[in-house]
Design an enzyme around this catalytic site. Sequence first.
Site, PDB file in Angstrom:
ATOM      1  CG  PHE A 109     -17.583  43.196   7.402  1.00 54.09           C
ATOM      2  CD1 PHE A 109     -16.234  43.335   7.650  1.00 54.09           C
ATOM      3  CD2 PHE A 109     -18.345  42.470   8.304  1.00 54.09           C
ATOM      4  CE1 PHE A 109     -15.639  42.804   8.793  1.00 54.09           C
ATOM      5  CE2 PHE A 109     -17.765  41.932   9.456  1.00 54.09           C
ATOM      6  CZ  PHE A 109     -16.413  42.098   9.687  1.00 54.09           C
TER       7      PHE A 109
ATOM      8  CG  HIS B  75      -3.463  50.835  11.756  1.00 51.45           C
ATOM      9  ND1 HIS B  75      -3.437  52.208  11.791  1.00 51.45           N
ATOM     10  CD2 HIS B  75      -3.074  50.498  10.509  1.00 51.45           C
ATOM     11  CE1 HIS B  75      -3.089  52.671  10.597  1.00 51.45           C
ATOM     12  NE2 HIS B  75      -2.866  51.640   9.805  1.00 51.45           N
TER      13      HIS B  75
ATOM     14  CG  ASP C  48     -15.383  45.886   1.319  1.00 43.43           C
ATOM     15  OD1 ASP C  48     -14.298  46.429   1.469  1.00 43.43           O
ATOM     16  OD2 ASP C  48     -15.492  44.704   0.934  1.00 43.43           O
TER      17      ASP C  48
ATOM     18  CG  ASP D 142      -5.720  44.102   7.098  1.00 44.62           C
ATOM     19  OD1 ASP D 142      -5.873  43.523   8.183  1.00 44.62           O
ATOM     20  OD2 ASP D 142      -6.145  45.262   6.891  1.00 44.62           O
TER      21      ASP D 142
ATOM     22  CG  ASP E  90     -14.109  41.067   6.177  1.00 42.53           C
ATOM     23  OD1 ASP E  90     -13.407  42.013   6.579  1.00 42.53           O
ATOM     24  OD2 ASP E  90     -15.004  41.198   5.339  1.00 42.53           O
TER      25      ASP E  90
END
Length: 370
Positions: free
Chosen positions: A263, A78, A265, A341, A336
Site C-alpha cells: 500500500f 496489538h 503510503d 512495522d 508490507d
Amino acid sequence: MSDDEADPELLALLRQSLGLGPPSASAPPNTRVLESAEYVYDNSIDVSIVSGGTKSAASSIWQTMQEKDISTDTWSDHELHPKAKNEGTVNFIFTMDLLNFSFWSELDEERRFQVEYRDKKWTGYWSLVAILQRALEEGTPISSPSFWIDASDEQLRHVFRSSTDEAMPLLDERISLLRETAQILEDCFDGSILNVVNQANKSAAAFVNLLVDYFPGFRDEHAFHGKTVRFYKRAQILVADLWAAFSRQDYGAFDDIGHITIFPDYRIPQMLQSLNVLWYSPRLEAKIKRKEELKSGEHLEVEIRGCSIWAVELLRREMIKQHPEAKDKINSILIDFFLYDTCKEREAAAEKSGIKVDLLPHHRTRSIWY
Ligand SMILES: Nc1nc2c(c(CN[C@H]3C=C[C@H](O)[C@@H]3O)cn2[C@@H]2O[C@H](COP(=O)(O)O)[C@@H](O)[C@H]2O)c(=O)[nH]1
C-alpha cells in the site's frame, strides 16, 4: 472514461474482424495496480530500483521475517486492534481504512496532533485506531454509517478531538468522506458495509474494484505521462486488514489475496530507500531532506509511489528465487506489514537513543489517499 481505456464498441468490432470471440467473461478480476506500477517505473526519472539492493534486502527480509514469525495472526495482537471476529470488526476496519491517511505533523512530539486513550498518547496511524476505540467506549456508534449521516459536525469533531492544540490533519475532509460514503452505502448497499464485502464474493481484486467504482473516497488514481495510474492504497489495505484480522477466514477469506500489492503510503518508500532498494535522484533527495511538500499527483510523488509498488513486487520474486519455500509463506501484504512495522521501530529507536539511523525523513504529501 480515462483515455487509456479503449471504447467497448470499437473493441468488439476489432475482435470480430480478427475472428476473436467476445472477451472471456471469466477473466479473473484485476485491479490494474501492478501494471500501473510497472508503467510508472518504466517512465520514472527521479526514482529507480537498485537491483543489488533488492537482492540483499530480499535475503535479509526473508531471514528476519522467519525470526519474527510475521503472520496475519499478529494483527490482532496489538492492544488497539479489535479482537472479535464479527460484523462489528468488519465495520470498524471499513471505518478505519476509509480514514487511514495523512497523520504526519511538523510539530514536535509534545505539540503534534495526538490522542490520549487508555493512559497513553497515540500518534500517527494509532491515533486513528485510538479515536475509534475511544468513541465506541463512550457509546458513540462511530463505525455505523447511519451515524455518519445523522451526527452534527460538532459531534464528529468531538469524536476526532486531539489532546493538543493541533487538530487531526484534514479533519474537514474526513467528515465529508464519512458523509459521502454513508450516502452511497445507503443508496447502493442498503446502508450495510457487510453487503459490500459479500458482493465481492471472496475476491480481493473484485472487492478493491467495487470500492473504487462506487466510492470516490477510495479512487486513488492519478494522471502520469498521458495514462491513468492506479494505486488504490486504502482500498487495498482495507482488504489486507480484513484478511489479517479474520486470520484468512470468514470475512477475511479471499481466493486471490496474492493479487494485492503493497500500500504506497509515506512509510514504505522511506523504508525501501533506507534499504537501498529505491534510489532517489539528488534533487528529489534534497527536497525530502528539506521536508519540502510534494503535491499529490505531481510526477515526483507518483514516481515514489509507483516505484515502491514495483520494487516490492521485484523483491517478492527475488525472495522466492532465493528461497523457493517462500512462495507459499509470503505475499506483498506480509512484506508490507513487515516494512511498515520495521520502519516505525527504527524511527522510535532513533528518537529514544538519539542515534541518527540511516533513515531519510518520509516524503511530505498532504492528501486523503495515504
Ligand atoms: N503500507 C502501509 N501503510 C500503513 C500501515 C499502517 C498500519 N498497519 C498496521 C496493521 C498491520 C501492520 O502490522 C501495522 O501494524 C498504517 N499505514 C499508513 O502509514 C501512514 C501512517 O504512518 P505513521 O503516521 O508513521 O503512523 C499512513 O499513510 C497510514 O495509512 C501498514 O501496515 N502498511
